[in-house]
Design a protein around this motif. Structure first.
Motif, short mmCIF file in Angstrom:
data_model
loop_
_atom_site.label_atom_id
_atom_site.label_comp_id
_atom_site.label_asym_id
_atom_site.label_seq_id
_atom_site.Cartn_x
_atom_site.Cartn_y
_atom_site.Cartn_z
N ALA A 12 0.83 -1.04 0.06
CA ALA A 12 -0.02 0.05 0.03
C ALA A 12 0.90 1.53 0.04
N PRO A 13 0.75 2.09 -1.06
CA PRO A 13 1.51 3.28 -1.07
C PRO A 13 1.13 4.35 0.07
N LYS A 14 2.29 4.96 0.36
CA LYS A 14 2.12 6.00 1.45
C LYS A 14 1.04 7.11 1.06
N SER A 15 -0.02 7.38 1.74
CA SER A 15 -0.77 8.84 1.82
C SER A 15 -1.21 9.35 2.89
N ASP A 16 -1.80 10.19 2.55
CA ASP A 16 -2.62 11.03 3.83
C ASP A 16 -4.12 10.95 3.64
N TYR A 17 -4.46 10.16 2.60
CA TYR A 17 -5.83 9.87 2.41
C TYR A 17 -6.60 9.05 3.35
N TYR A 18 -7.99 9.77 3.80
CA TYR A 18 -8.53 8.96 4.75
C TYR A 18 -9.94 8.84 4.33
N PHE A 19 -10.25 8.91 2.94
CA PHE A 19 -11.60 8.82 2.22
C PHE A 19 -11.45 8.48 0.82
N PHE A 20 -12.16 7.40 0.41
CA PHE A 20 -12.32 6.98 -1.00
C PHE A 20 -13.71 6.71 -1.43
N VAL A 21 -13.87 7.28 -2.42
CA VAL A 21 -15.23 6.69 -3.15
C VAL A 21 -15.14 6.38 -4.79
N THR A 22 -15.89 5.61 -5.23
CA THR A 22 -16.09 5.45 -6.55
C THR A 22 -16.61 6.49 -7.50
N THR B 145 -9.65 15.25 3.51
CA THR B 145 -10.47 15.96 4.48
C THR B 145 -11.87 15.46 3.90
N ASN B 146 -12.80 15.74 5.09
CA ASN B 146 -14.35 15.34 4.76
C ASN B 146 -14.88 16.28 3.70
N ALA B 147 -14.25 17.71 3.71
CA ALA B 147 -14.77 18.34 2.51
C ALA B 147 -14.28 18.00 1.09
N GLU B 148 -13.18 17.46 1.01
CA GLU B 148 -12.53 16.96 -0.24
C GLU B 148 -13.35 15.65 -0.50
N HIS B 149 -13.96 14.94 0.26
CA HIS B 149 -14.48 13.96 0.15
C HIS B 149 -16.06 14.14 -0.51
N GLU B 150 -16.62 15.13 0.19
CA GLU B 150 -17.82 15.59 -0.14
C GLU B 150 -17.86 16.04 -1.55
N ALA B 151 -16.78 16.72 -2.16
CA ALA B 151 -16.56 17.15 -3.52
C ALA B 151 -16.42 15.88 -4.30
N ASN B 152 -15.65 14.86 -3.89
CA ASN B 152 -15.80 13.72 -4.93
C ASN B 152 -17.16 13.02 -4.78
N ILE B 153 -17.87 13.00 -3.75
CA ILE B 153 -19.25 12.37 -3.77
C ILE B 153 -20.02 13.35 -4.94
N GLN B 154 -19.89 14.43 -4.98
CA GLN B 154 -20.55 15.26 -5.91
C GLN B 154 -20.20 14.72 -7.48
N LYS B 155 -18.90 14.67 -7.43
CA LYS B 155 -18.38 14.28 -8.75
C LYS B 155 -18.94 12.80 -9.16
N ALA B 156 -19.15 12.10 -8.25
CA ALA B 156 -19.50 10.73 -8.53
C ALA B 156 -21.08 10.88 -8.94
N CYS B 157 -21.85 11.75 -8.32
CA CYS B 157 -23.32 11.80 -8.58
C CYS B 157 -23.46 12.33 -9.82
N LYS B 158 -22.91 13.24 -10.41
CA LYS B 158 -22.93 13.88 -11.52
C LYS B 158 -22.51 12.88 -12.62
N ASN B 159 -21.54 11.55 -12.49
CA ASN B 159 -21.49 10.63 -13.20
C ASN B 159 -22.19 9.42 -13.28
N GLY B 160 -23.48 9.52 -12.41
CA GLY B 160 -24.31 8.63 -12.49
C GLY B 160 -24.15 7.46 -11.09
N ILE B 161 -23.39 7.72 -10.37
CA ILE B 161 -22.99 6.75 -9.25
C ILE B 161 -24.06 6.91 -8.14
N PRO B 162 -24.93 5.70 -7.93
CA PRO B 162 -26.10 5.92 -7.07
C PRO B 162 -25.69 6.02 -5.46
#
Length: 392
Positions: free
Chosen positions: A351-361, A373-390
């Motif tokens: 597993a490569p070193k990172s400071d990540y605590y969140f992931f999402v498809t 951060t949680n803010a970055e995670h929320e932004a990624n979630i919005q990106k997923a929603c726009k791409n049709g991820i339920p």
């Protein structure tokens, strides 16, 4: 007998009239000579026939003519030569002579393709036919089963049962003793203070395609799978590599099993495992818990319930105190939640070193996005929603 006697005999045979003019007493000698010559020739002919039979047997190996009858199981072991296989077939009554099979193997260029395993052949077969049956994988005396990555033990037992005819209950019973099946003691220890359930076989049933002898029992089948698991762990140097993360091999196995379920693409297995380590061990994530839907769903499944998509999981299910895999449990999960394959296992120990605590498809292809951060995670979630991820 003199040369004259032989001459007389041949002369008499060539011209009947000539010997009639000889002296009477000479006729007796001639008759005796003729008789002896005939006996001699007959003896030579008999000896020639016997000799021919011996020579024929020497140069032409004894072989059965027919297709054979009945059924007999024979084993082709690793490293067997054509002669080894020939001897096995001869002892089993399949071929009339080992030499006949060796000759058939020499005449068939495909003979080198005979695979290791148990085969169902017939008794008293023509050697060439026996070889043909060994080359046809349909005649293998095995039950073939494929265990895919990411499924759980209950699903594996079901697959094994359908392929072998062995009741699922037998597999469940045999699985309660992983150590007796060959899981080494080192896998029942953790560094984080949590106890390992010694009756839990989850995670040890390595995904692969297997061939099991048709007379194998449930324990025999599981032992074969565990043996393969041990071999793969040795190949990956999993025990030593997991120590680099200051965790036990079992904890790394748990992480691999989660990454196998969470990550859809091979390149995300390692980064996802790192997120798990960051959440469970660094102390920098609130509650130091995993907070994963996949662990909650695992508990639902082994409890006899159906798994749910993220948006359908109830808050009471996510925080169910009776669920040892719930959102609030600190540290790495108490056990594996699937059977991880090679890529996920490698990801857990590289597993490569990172400071990540969140992931999402974030897209339909399965690509992951990571956040610190949680803010970055929320932004990624919005990106997923726009791409049709339920998930919204």
């Amino acid at each position: 007998m003199s040369d004259d006697d032989l001459d007389l005999a041949f002369e008499g045979a060539e011209d009947r009239g000539r010997w009639k003019h000889r002296k009477k007493e000479g006729g007796g000698r001639t008759l005796m000579a003729l008789t002896l010559v005939l006996l001699l020739l007959g003896g030579l002919a008999g000896a020639g026939y016997v000799g021919y039979g011996k020579v024929k047997g020497f140069f032409s190996a004894a072989d059965y003519a027919g297709p054979g009858t009945g059924e007999v199981a024979v084993e082709v072991a690793s490293g067997n030569t054509a002669t080894d296989i020939a001897n096995t077939l001869y002892k089993a009554g399949v071929v009339k002579s080992a030499a006949a099979f060796v000759e058939a193997a020499k005449d068939n260029p495909k003979s080198k393709d005979v695979q290791v395993g148990s085969y169902l052949l017939k008794k008293e077969m023509k050697a060439a036919d026996a070889l043909s049956m060994l080359l046809d994988l349909k005649n293998k005396n095995v039950n073939k089963v494929t265990i895919p990555e990411g499924i759980i033990s209950l699903q594996i037992f079901d697959r094994l049962s359908k392929a072998t005819g062995i009741p699922v209950a037998d597999f469940k019973t045999a699985a309660k003793s992983p150590a007796k099946l060959g899981v080494p003691a080192l896998w029942f220890k953790r560094r984080d203070g949590k106890k390992v359930n010694p009756t839990d076989i989850e995670g040890f049933l390595y995904p692969a395609t297997y061939e099991f002898p048709k007379d194998a029992k449930a324990a025999d089948v599981l032992k074969i799978i565990i043996e393969h698991f041990n071999a793969e762990m040795e190949k990956l140097d999993f025990v030593n590599q997991s120590a680099k993360f200051q965790i036990s091999p079992y904890e790394a196995l748990v992480a691999a099993s989660i990454a196998q379920v969470e990550a859809l693409l091979p390149q995300d297995m390692g980064p996802v495992a790192r997120v798990l380590y960051n959440r469970a061990y660094t102390g920098n994530f609130p509650c130091s818990c995993l907070q994963l839907d996949s662990t909650v769903n695992y508990w639902l499944r082994i409890s006899g319930k159906d798994a749910k998509s993220s948006e359908k999981l109830l808050t009471t299910e996510l925080h169910d105190p009776k669920n040892p895999y719930n959102y609030d449990v600190k540290g790495m999960a108490i056990g594996p939640i699937s059977s991880p394959g090679e890529v996920a296992l490698k990801g857990a120990i590289t597993a490569p070193k990172s400071d990540y605590y969140f992931f999402v498809t974030v897209d339909q292809k399965g690509a992951m996005a990571y956040g610190k951060t949680n803010a970055e995670h929320e932004a990624n979630i919005q990106k997923a929603c726009k791409n049709g991820i339920p998930i919204c």
